[in-house]
Scaffold this motif. Structure first.
Motif, PDB file in Angstrom:
ATOM      1  N   VAL A 235      32.089  11.520 -36.927  1.00 17.56           N
ATOM      2  CA  VAL A 235      33.242  11.671 -37.815  1.00 17.56           C
ATOM      3  C   VAL A 235      33.876  10.314 -38.060  1.00 17.56           C
ATOM      4  N   ARG A 236      34.653  10.252 -39.124  1.00 22.75           N
ATOM      5  CA  ARG A 236      35.233   8.985 -39.540  1.00 22.75           C
ATOM      6  C   ARG A 236      36.668   8.840 -39.026  1.00 22.75           C
ATOM      7  N   HIS A 237      37.434   8.006 -39.703  1.00 24.13           N
ATOM      8  CA  HIS A 237      38.760   7.619 -39.217  1.00 24.13           C
ATOM      9  C   HIS A 237      39.689   8.808 -38.979  1.00 24.13           C
ATOM     10  N   ASN A 238      39.711   9.773 -39.901  1.00 30.00           N
ATOM     11  CA  ASN A 238      40.618  10.920 -39.753  1.00 30.00           C
ATOM     12  C   ASN A 238      39.933  12.125 -39.110  1.00 30.00           C
ATOM     13  N   LEU A 239      38.810  11.884 -38.453  1.00 27.97           N
ATOM     14  CA  LEU A 239      38.038  12.906 -37.735  1.00 27.97           C
ATOM     15  C   LEU A 239      37.396  13.920 -38.662  1.00 27.97           C
ATOM     16  N   ASN A 240      37.321  13.607 -39.947  1.00 24.00           N
ATOM     17  CA  ASN A 240      36.564  14.414 -40.904  1.00 24.00           C
ATOM     18  C   ASN A 240      35.132  13.896 -40.979  1.00 24.00           C
ATOM     19  N   GLY A 241      34.276  14.688 -41.605  1.00 31.02           N
ATOM     20  CA  GLY A 241      32.893  14.269 -41.782  1.00 31.02           C
ATOM     21  C   GLY A 241      32.764  13.142 -42.795  1.00 31.02           C
ATOM     22  N   THR A 242      31.556  12.626 -42.959  1.00 33.64           N
ATOM     23  CA  THR A 242      31.310  11.503 -43.849  1.00 33.64           C
ATOM     24  C   THR A 242      29.922  11.614 -44.446  1.00 33.64           C
ATOM     25  N   ARG A 243      29.761  11.073 -45.651  1.00 39.45           N
ATOM     26  CA  ARG A 243      28.450  11.015 -46.294  1.00 39.45           C
ATOM     27  C   ARG A 243      27.930   9.579 -46.380  1.00 39.45           C
ATOM     28  N   ASP A 244      28.761   8.624 -45.957  1.00 35.20           N
ATOM     29  CA  ASP A 244      28.391   7.220 -46.097  1.00 35.20           C
ATOM     30  C   ASP A 244      28.761   6.432 -44.840  1.00 35.20           C
ATOM     31  N   ASP A 245      28.369   6.949 -43.700  1.00 28.70           N
ATOM     32  CA  ASP A 245      28.521   6.227 -42.443  1.00 28.70           C
ATOM     33  C   ASP A 245      29.977   5.863 -42.130  1.00 28.70           C
ATOM     34  N   GLY A 246      30.909   6.661 -42.636  1.00 28.86           N
ATOM     35  CA  GLY A 246      32.316   6.434 -42.354  1.00 28.86           C
ATOM     36  C   GLY A 246      33.048   5.594 -43.368  1.00 28.86           C
ATOM     37  N   PHE A 247      32.353   5.108 -44.396  1.00 32.71           N
ATOM     38  CA  PHE A 247      32.995   4.240 -45.380  1.00 32.71           C
ATOM     39  C   PHE A 247      33.519   5.013 -46.596  1.00 32.71           C
ATOM     40  N   ASP A 248      33.276   6.301 -46.676  1.00 35.90           N
ATOM     41  CA  ASP A 248      33.808   7.116 -47.767  1.00 35.90           C
ATOM     42  C   ASP A 248      34.960   7.955 -47.223  1.00 35.90           C
ATOM     43  N   ARG A 249      35.562   8.767 -48.107  1.00 27.16           N
ATOM     44  CA  ARG A 249      36.723   9.544 -47.694  1.00 27.16           C
ATOM     45  C   ARG A 249      36.662  10.986 -48.210  1.00 27.16           C
ATOM     46  N   PRO A 250      35.602  11.704 -47.928  1.00 27.99           N
ATOM     47  CA  PRO A 250      35.557  13.108 -48.370  1.00 27.99           C
ATOM     48  C   PRO A 250      36.357  14.004 -47.425  1.00 27.99           C
ATOM     49  N   ASP A 251      36.781  15.150 -47.929  1.00 24.49           N
ATOM     50  CA  ASP A 251      37.444  16.146 -47.091  1.00 24.49           C
ATOM     51  C   ASP A 251      36.377  17.088 -46.541  1.00 24.49           C
ATOM     52  N   LEU A 252      35.891  16.773 -45.354  1.00 21.76           N
ATOM     53  CA  LEU A 252      34.846  17.558 -44.712  1.00 21.76           C
ATOM     54  C   LEU A 252      35.292  17.872 -43.288  1.00 21.76           C
TER      55      LEU A 252
END
Length: 456
Positions: A235-252
């Protein structure tokens, strides 16, 4: 979920609006959290899914609209935001479905700077959960995050220094970066409540491994023996999922969201667990941040930038004004340096406006919008560099042409009569125009060097 609307009074008498999300069939009084926002004008809707994830696991959550009064990209006060969070804590403690002795604060990103301030101020905060917390100053963290995104995009060259280092230092010195030098360590050393700090393994914003070590060390120095440090895979910064190794910001939102946190909250009923720190080896090898504070060099003085931009504006505006005055006075013909001067003015205007626009986009988006990259340079930056070189070349040509004409005022341009071609210097408006261009050209060179526009 059971939802109810609430209002409460934050710092300075500001009325804040929120929603309490409770489990559908709560038995007895439940633990609860106040969810404190990340940076920006965040509304409660952005945390609705997260609050429901907590409620499904038996924890009451209060989400609220972040204040807009007294808060903006260049104006913020973590103490004021902490007072808002404590007002929300008092609101939760008064509710019948909430156990007043088990109300904690959950903070994400900027909220993880705010939450410790609130916890230090009030013993009513029973525990603290932070996600994507930063252990460095905001300025140092932001510079690191800029560097991460530029490297991920394959950017090389002068922009790698201009954005993380030059821009961050200038923004701090010019007062455009509120709370830039906030030191979170002071609060972490004073926190006595149990702490759970979590990061995503793909967090590209919070200097995660470094921050985890800093926060764990500060808690230990302060004698806090009940802190847990964990990383959550994938998971990325906000503990949501990612499609680009943590560099994107989708709501997952992962299905397991809040699982670790709610289990930790429930464990508090049997007494706060002992300290536990777990930092993955891969995170420990991550690039460390670099300080961006320290004394400014003379050329970094914040007043230099507006002075340079004012000179550029005067040159760009003064050129057509002087031409208009020339026509009104009935002076016909074409000044000797007119063509290179026009190129200089056009390129100067395009470079200045383009630079302000592009760097503004990079700053406001956290370098998430960089543009296509060619030869290691974003296309917009590459175009700005080409324009900057054009400014310098046209400025030199203008100065040389004007000087030669000044030395030989009796001769016009090659192939033109003296009546058809007039020197730029003799008329007052011509002298003003020439000096504006020369001064702006002289100022442009160090300005462009500072920002890396004429550096590969």
């Amino acid at each position: 979920m059971r939802s109810s609307e609430v209002t409460f009074t934050g710092a300075g008498g500001v009325t804040l609006h929120g929603t309490v999300v409770a489990p559908p069939q709560a038995k007895g009084r439940r633990p609860a959290i106040v969810m404190v926002h990340g940076a920006g004008p965040v509304t409660r809707d952005e945390f609705r899914d997260e609050a429901e994830a907590y409620a499904r696991r038996g924890v009451v959550a209060l989400i609220y609209d972040k204040r807009t009064e007294g808060y903006s990209p260049v104006r913020r006060d973590y103490g004021m935001l902490a007072a808002d969070a404590l007002a929300a804590v008092r609101t939760l403690r008064a509710r019948p479905e909430v156990d007043p002795h088990r109300v904690g604060i959950w903070g994400l990103s900027e909220g993880a700077w705010v939450a410790p301030v609130a916890a230090v101020r009030s013993p009513q905060v029973a525990f603290l959960i932070v996600a994507g917390a930063v252990g460095t100053t905001p300025a140092r963290q932001q510079a690191w995050a800029y560097g991460e995104r530029l490297a991920h995009a394959g950017v090389r060259g002068s922009l790698v220094t201009a954005l993380p280092w030059r821009f961050t230092r200038y923004a701090v010195a010019a007062g455009l970066f509120a709370e830039a030098e906030h030191d979170p360590v002071r609060e972490w050393e004073r926190i006595r409540q149990p702490v759970l700090a979590v990061w995503g393994t793909l967090d590209r914003e919070a200097v995660p491994a470094e921050s985890a070590k800093i926060i764990a060390a500060a808690l230990a120095r302060g004698g806090n023996e009940h802190h847990t440090i964990r990383f959550i895979d994938g998971v990325r910064h906000n503990l949501n999922g990612t499609r680009d190794d943590g560099f994107d910001r989708p709501d997952l939102l992962p299905a397991s969201y809040a699982e670790l946190e709610t289990a930790w909250i429930e464990s508090q009923a049997g007494g706060a667990p002992p300290s536990s720190v777990s930092i993955p080896a891969a995170q420990a090898r991550a690039r460390v941040s670099e300080p961006v504070d320290g004394p400014l060099a003379w050329y970094e003085a914040p007043w230099w930038q507006p002075v340079a931009l004012t000179l550029f504006a005067l040159a760009c505006l003064g050129h057509p004004v002087a031409a208009l005055v020339r026509r009104v006075r009935g002076r016909r013909g074409v000044p000797v340096a007119a063509r290179p001067a026009r190129v200089f003015v056009a390129a100067l205007a395009a470079t200045t406006l383009g630079f302000l626009g592009y760097v503004g986009v990079l700053a406001l988006t956290g370098a998430t919008v960089i543009g296509p990259v060619v030869l290691g340079r974003p296309v917009p930056w590459l175009l700005l560099q080409l324009l900057a070189v054009t400014v310098v070349a046209a400025g030199i040509t203008t100065a040389v042409t004007a000087w030669r004409t000044r030395r030989r005022p009796a001769h016009g341009a090659k192939g033109a009569s003296r009546a058809a071609v007039q020197d730029i210097a003799p008329a007052p408006e011509g002298r003003v125009r020439l000096w504006l261009l020369l001064v702006a050209g002289l100022a442009f060179v160090p300005w462009a060097l500072f920002w890396g526009l004429i550096i590969p």
